[in-house]
Design a protein around this motif. Structure first.
Motif, PDB file in Angstrom:
ATOM      1  N   UNK A 119      16.793 -98.572   1.524  1.00 51.29           N
ATOM      2  CA  UNK A 119      16.394 -98.809  -0.063  1.00 51.29           C
ATOM      3  C   UNK A 119      16.392 -97.327  -0.696  1.00 51.29           C
ATOM      4  N   UNK A 120      16.872 -96.363  -0.318  1.00 56.18           N
ATOM      5  CA  UNK A 120      16.851 -95.034  -0.866  1.00 56.18           C
ATOM      6  C   UNK A 120      18.109 -94.966  -1.724  1.00 56.18           C
ATOM      7  N   UNK A 121      19.173 -95.777  -1.538  1.00 56.75           N
ATOM      8  CA  UNK A 121      20.375 -95.770  -2.199  1.00 56.75           C
ATOM      9  C   UNK A 121      21.463 -95.105  -1.900  1.00 56.75           C
ATOM     10  N   UNK A 122      21.491 -95.044  -0.335  1.00 58.43           N
ATOM     11  CA  UNK A 122      22.428 -94.181   0.240  1.00 58.43           C
ATOM     12  C   UNK A 122      23.790 -94.787  -0.013  1.00 58.43           C
ATOM     13  N   UNK A 123      23.901 -96.255   0.142  1.00 53.95           N
ATOM     14  CA  UNK A 123      25.245 -96.921  -0.017  1.00 53.95           C
ATOM     15  C   UNK A 123      25.921 -96.552  -1.201  1.00 53.95           C
ATOM     16  N   UNK A 124      25.316 -96.656  -2.563  1.00 52.49           N
ATOM     17  CA  UNK A 124      25.681 -96.075  -3.702  1.00 52.49           C
ATOM     18  C   UNK A 124      26.281 -94.765  -3.694  1.00 52.49           C
ATOM     19  N   UNK A 125      25.421 -93.866  -3.154  1.00 46.06           N
ATOM     20  CA  UNK A 125      25.840 -92.451  -2.995  1.00 46.06           C
ATOM     21  C   UNK A 125      27.159 -92.148  -2.037  1.00 46.06           C
ATOM     22  N   UNK A 126      27.452 -93.166  -0.976  1.00 45.18           N
ATOM     23  CA  UNK A 126      28.446 -93.067  -0.426  1.00 45.18           C
ATOM     24  C   UNK A 126      29.727 -93.596  -1.288  1.00 45.18           C
ATOM     25  N   UNK A 127      29.587 -94.664  -1.984  1.00 42.35           N
ATOM     26  CA  UNK A 127      30.455 -95.171  -2.971  1.00 42.35           C
ATOM     27  C   UNK A 127      30.958 -94.176  -4.128  1.00 42.35           C
ATOM     28  N   UNK A 128      30.057 -93.331  -4.329  1.00 40.83           N
ATOM     29  CA  UNK A 128      30.422 -92.272  -5.462  1.00 40.83           C
ATOM     30  C   UNK A 128      31.394 -91.144  -4.734  1.00 40.83           C
ATOM     31  N   UNK A 129      30.538 -90.772  -3.530  1.00 39.00           N
ATOM     32  CA  UNK A 129      31.449 -89.713  -2.734  1.00 39.00           C
ATOM     33  C   UNK A 129      32.880 -90.155  -2.715  1.00 39.00           C
ATOM     34  N   UNK A 130      32.991 -91.417  -2.092  1.00 35.80           N
ATOM     35  CA  UNK A 130      34.331 -91.878  -1.854  1.00 35.80           C
ATOM     36  C   UNK A 130      35.078 -91.982  -2.947  1.00 35.80           C
ATOM     37  N   UNK A 131      34.646 -92.117  -4.096  1.00 36.79           N
ATOM     38  CA  UNK A 131      35.268 -92.502  -5.280  1.00 36.79           C
ATOM     39  C   UNK A 131      35.840 -90.980  -5.783  1.00 36.79           C
ATOM     40  N   UNK A 132      35.272 -89.963  -5.387  1.00 35.19           N
ATOM     41  CA  UNK A 132      35.642 -88.548  -5.620  1.00 35.19           C
ATOM     42  C   UNK A 132      36.871 -88.142  -4.464  1.00 35.19           C
ATOM     43  N   UNK A 133      36.949 -88.896  -3.483  1.00 35.03           N
ATOM     44  CA  UNK A 133      38.020 -88.510  -2.498  1.00 35.03           C
ATOM     45  C   UNK A 133      37.564 -88.337  -1.208  1.00 35.03           C
TER      46      UNK A 133
END
Length: 201
Positions: A11-25
């Motif tokens: 519930x901390x939002x790890x998946x969203x952080x991973x998605x954003x990092x993946x978008x950076x490359x």
């Protein structure tokens, strides 16, 4: 290659952080996805889990019934440790294979939900923790994922404490706010990670 371990409580939002990092490359090694792969029908992993917990954890189609298994292990810390001891080595082996295939200059982000619980911080050059208050996590689990408050609290209690996760963090993403606020923090973390990767040359 810079190996980064990223973790956060449910519930901390790890998946969203991973998605954003993946978008950076970032090259993402998703331990949850790999954990599902290693217990697919016909795998030694599924056979080992069934041997430990019984046929009742299978669906009619012979797949792992994650919800039923979750109810069993999240209510019993000893059984949760038993499950982790079976699945974790398989996940670690597969994760290493995925990481080894990344380009030499990559920032490889290992999405590891149980990094703190399994004492894995020293495997990574940088540990990033996605942090959120208990209230924010509980709200997301009940409102967005449809969990009962009892189930949500049980799953949160089965994980490492917030303090234990923060104790292993090199960088922290504070996710009590909006997605936009998280994205701004991820931008800064990505800058720091790529700088470090570049310094290593």
């Amino acid at each position: 290659m810079l190996n980064v371990g990223l973790t956060g409580g449910i519930g901390a939002g790890k998946s969203e952080a991973v998605r954003l990092l993946a978008a950076h490359g970032a090259v993402v090694v998703d331990a949850d996805r790999i954990a599902r792969e290693v217990v697919e029908p016909g795998t030694p992993g599924l056979a080992a889990v069934v041997a430990a917990f019984g046929e009742e954890i299978l669906t009619a189609e012979g797949r792992l019934d994650r919800e039923r298994l979750g109810r069993i292990v999240f209510a019993d810390r000893e059984r949760l440790q038993r499950l982790n001891a079976l699945v974790h080595p398989l996940v670690a082996r597969r994760s290493a294979e995925v990481s080894a295939a990344a380009p030499p200059d990559a920032v490889v982000v290992h999405d590891v939900p149980l990094l703190a619980e399994n004492g894995l911080a020293d495997r990574y050059e940088v540990v990033v923790v996605v942090d959120a208050s208990e209230a924010a996590r509980l709200d997301r689990l009940t409102r967005l994922r449809g969990m009962s408050e009892e189930d949500a609290r049980s799953r949160m209690a089965a994980q490492a404490t917030r303090e234990a996760r923060l104790a292993v963090a090199d960088l922290v993403l504070d996710n009590d706010g909006t997605v936009e606020e998280l994205a701004a923090q991820v931008d800064e973390v990505w800058r720091r990670l790529t700088e470090r990767a570049a310094r290593r040359g």
